[in-house]
Design an enzyme around this catalytic site. Structure first.
Site, short mmCIF file in Angstrom:
data_model
loop_
_atom_site.label_atom_id
_atom_site.label_comp_id
_atom_site.label_asym_id
_atom_site.label_seq_id
_atom_site.Cartn_x
_atom_site.Cartn_y
_atom_site.Cartn_z
N ASP A 55 0.86 -1.18 0.00
CA ASP A 55 0.00 0.00 0.00
C ASP A 55 0.90 1.24 0.00
O ASP A 55 2.07 1.17 0.38
CB ASP A 55 -0.89 -0.03 1.25
N ASP A 349 -4.60 -2.84 5.52
CA ASP A 349 -4.98 -2.31 6.84
C ASP A 349 -6.48 -2.33 7.09
O ASP A 349 -6.93 -2.18 8.23
CB ASP A 349 -4.44 -0.90 7.04
N ASP A 353 -9.40 -5.71 3.21
CA ASP A 353 -8.11 -6.27 2.77
C ASP A 353 -7.89 -7.69 3.28
O ASP A 353 -6.96 -8.37 2.83
CB ASP A 353 -6.95 -5.38 3.28
#
Length: 603
Positions: A55, A349, A353
């Site tokens: 990410d 997070d 996900d």
């Protein structure tokens, strides 16, 4: 007795516990470096990782967003100028939307809050607005929560008889949902009406400004509103809204991210950025830290939807940035890399996900910004949410596997020496050189300590210069077997020599000298198995545990040899000084030869 001795010699009794202890020590070290391992197997798997899907926000960047500029009706202003125009109706409406379509409290509550919302709220405060006062005046009726599909959030608020839906979200999404634009009225005496037709040129101007900011790596949000009638409140939709303006924020890369990405490249690990941000923004940040280079591609979730699985496989190696992606896209990206035979790590997070974290070979959750669900689904948790920590964990994972391999080499080469010695004496019709209790003493006591010390060998820079190991490759490779056999033969040769020297006196002396030589030779051999380099290159002080292990092993051997009360238990007898010197010299010869070979090969 031959069969029992051979069986005891062949089996490394302490191997299972040593492997587990080395893994556990590896997880302890990683925890100190902000990587909490939830599954022991993940320690070894980290050494195989060849792709990291990371990410952007908070992992590669600092996650310390700050609003830098706004654009209202084509007028671009730095946030420092906002206070000068804060009384103006159009800007006032824009800042009102910033505060009301926002869940940040603006106070130190100890709870996690979205850095983006905090940055927007701080911008409004600097412009002279009081969020607390405005929220008391405007009562929130309901909220349209954000999700990765809608890419916007909204709040329906009321003040007296007035009811308005305030929305913030992705620029491209809100542009498609606006039919009006706020009036261009930047003169103090003018007042803003509820809007004017939103022309094609207006949209072109907004997209152009969005592109300029995005190419600088800035994160851009759009804000809009919509007056509601009483009957529209229950089923209010973000459609036919009034476009209010843009807010641009910066989130600089972490200082260590660029070096960490470079280290990953040296280690043969491909880093891929996956983010919900605009493609231009993601590409700019990725380019700055070295993920996105010349010839690479950046694609959006919409582009992915247009690709077949075969097309994705063909382009996969060239795509470095995925923008505006959904959780489903993340799973597809991970699966695509896995189909190419790569061990893939995935960071995440959010609640959405979790499936991708489970699908990845190594799921990595954020300890600070991550949800409980994502942490439960992951195999590793970053307590500092830092990409550089992943690279440190990979280096530690490689080191743990290398140390386990070296410990196994140490145990098996020593056992091979004992097997060769037992076989030789049997073939030559000589007495069995070792009692089973002697071999158990070696395997359980004097061997365990050096093996554990080998497991504590620190990582070196060379680990991140090697390619990821093939997970399909077994431990017992051809090179490993040759090395194990060669070292076993060397040790067996000196043990047999000691046995013949002792046999001149008696069978008991022969057994005692063979046992003492094998024990001491294996203690010396612990230094050889610390690594592939010579002991002078590795350094004695870099792993003090190896010295402690040697000292403890030598002490245990000394107790057996010199304390008469233990002679009967271990079936040994007292040795004269000459025999002791012979044992010491013979035991050192294999280590001397191995170290000399390494020095010569190095030169």
């Amino acid at each position: 007795m031959f069969a029992v001795a051979l069986a005891v010699a062949a089996i490394p009794e302490a191997l299972g516990s040593i492997v587990t202890i080395v893994q556990a020590m590896g997880t302890q070290k990683m925890a100190k470096e902000h990587a909490v391992i939830k599954d022991l197997k993940a320690v070894e798997s980290l050494g195989c990782v060849s792709v990291i899907c990371s990410d952007k926000t908070g992992t590669l960047t600092q996650n310390s967003l700050r609003a830098e500029a706004v654009c209202i009706n084509g007028k671009v202003m730095d946030t420092g100028q906002l206070k000068k125009y804060s009384h103006h109706p159009d800007l006032s409406l824009f800042l009102q939307s910033v505060i009301l379509a926002n869940n940040a409290s603006g106070e130190e509550t100890g709870e996690k809050e979205d850095p983006l919302e905090q940055a927007l709220l701080h911008m409004a405060e600097e412009a002279g607005k009081d969020p607390g006062l405005l929220r008391r005046q405007w009562r929130r009726i309901s909220e349209i929560p954000f999700n990765s599909d809608k890419k916007y959030m909204g709040a329906i608020c009321s003040k007296g008889g007035e009811k308005i839906l305030f929305v913030k979200g992705a620029v491209d999404v809100l542009l498609s949902k606006c039919s009006l634009a706020v009036n261009p009225s930047f003169q103090e005496e003018e007042t803003a009406s509820w809007g004017r037709p939103f022309s094609f040129s207006d949209k072109e101007r907004i997209l152009r400004q969005n592109g300029l900011w995005s190419k600088k790596g800035m994160r851009v949000l759009a804000l809009a509103c919509k007056p509601l009638k009483e009957e529209e409140i229950r089923d209010a939709k973000a459609e036919n809204m009034i476009f209010l303006g843009l807010a641009a924020m910066t989130d600089p890369p972490r200082p260590e991210s660029k070096m960490a990405v470079a280290d990953a490249k040296k280690a043969g690990i491909r880093t891929v950025m996956i983010t919900g941000d605009h493609k231009e923004t993601a590409a700019a940040i990725a380019s700055e830290i070295g993920i996105f280079t010349a010839g690479d591609l950046a694609v959006t979730g919409a582009d992915l939807d247009q690709m077949s699985d075969q097309q994705l496989q063909e382009r996969l190696e060239k795509i470095s940035v995925y923008a505006r992606v959904s959780p489903e896209h993340k799973i597809r990206i991970v699966e695509a890399w896995q189909k190419k035979g790569h061990i893939t790590a995935m960071t995440g997070d959010g609640v959405n996900d979790a499936p991708a974290l489970k699908k990845a070979d190594i799921g990595i959750a954020m300890g600070k910004a991550g949800t409980e669900v994502s942490r439960d689904a992951a195999a590793m948790i970053l307590t500092d949410d830092n990409f550089a920590t992943i690279i440190k964990a990979v280096a530690n994972g490689r080191n743990v596997y290398r140390n386990i391999k070296n410990a196994v080499l140490y145990l098996l080469s020593g056992n091979t020496a004992a097997i060769f010695a037992v076989l030789y004496t049997s073939l030559m019709a000589l007495p069995v050189p070792f009692a089973p209790v002697q071999l158990l003493f070696i395997n359980l006591l004097t061997d365990s300590l050096p093996a554990l010390a080998i497991g504590m060998e620190p990582a070196d820079e060379g680990l991140l210069k090697e390619k990821p190991r093939d997970p399909k490759e077994g431990l017992m490779t051809k090179d490993f077997m040759i090395q194990m056999a060669a070292q076993g033969v060397l040790i067996a040769a000196v043990v047999i020599t000691a046995f013949y020297l002792g046999l001149r006196s008696s069978t008991a002396m022969a057994s005692t000298m063979a046992f003492s030589t094998l024990t001491l030779a294996r203690l010396f051999h612990g230094f050889n198995c610390r690594g592939k380099k010579s002991i002078f290159k590795l350094g004695f002080g870099t792993n003090p545990y190896s010295l402690y292990a040697f000292g403890a092993g030598a002490l245990l051997l000394g107790l057996v040899i010199f304390i008469p009360g233990l002679h009967r238990l271990f079936q040994v007898q007292s040795m004269p000084v000459v025999s002791l010197l012979q044992v010491a010299v013979l035991a050192f010869i294999p280590t001397l030869m191995i170290q000399m070979k390494r020095l010569i090969c190095k030169k």
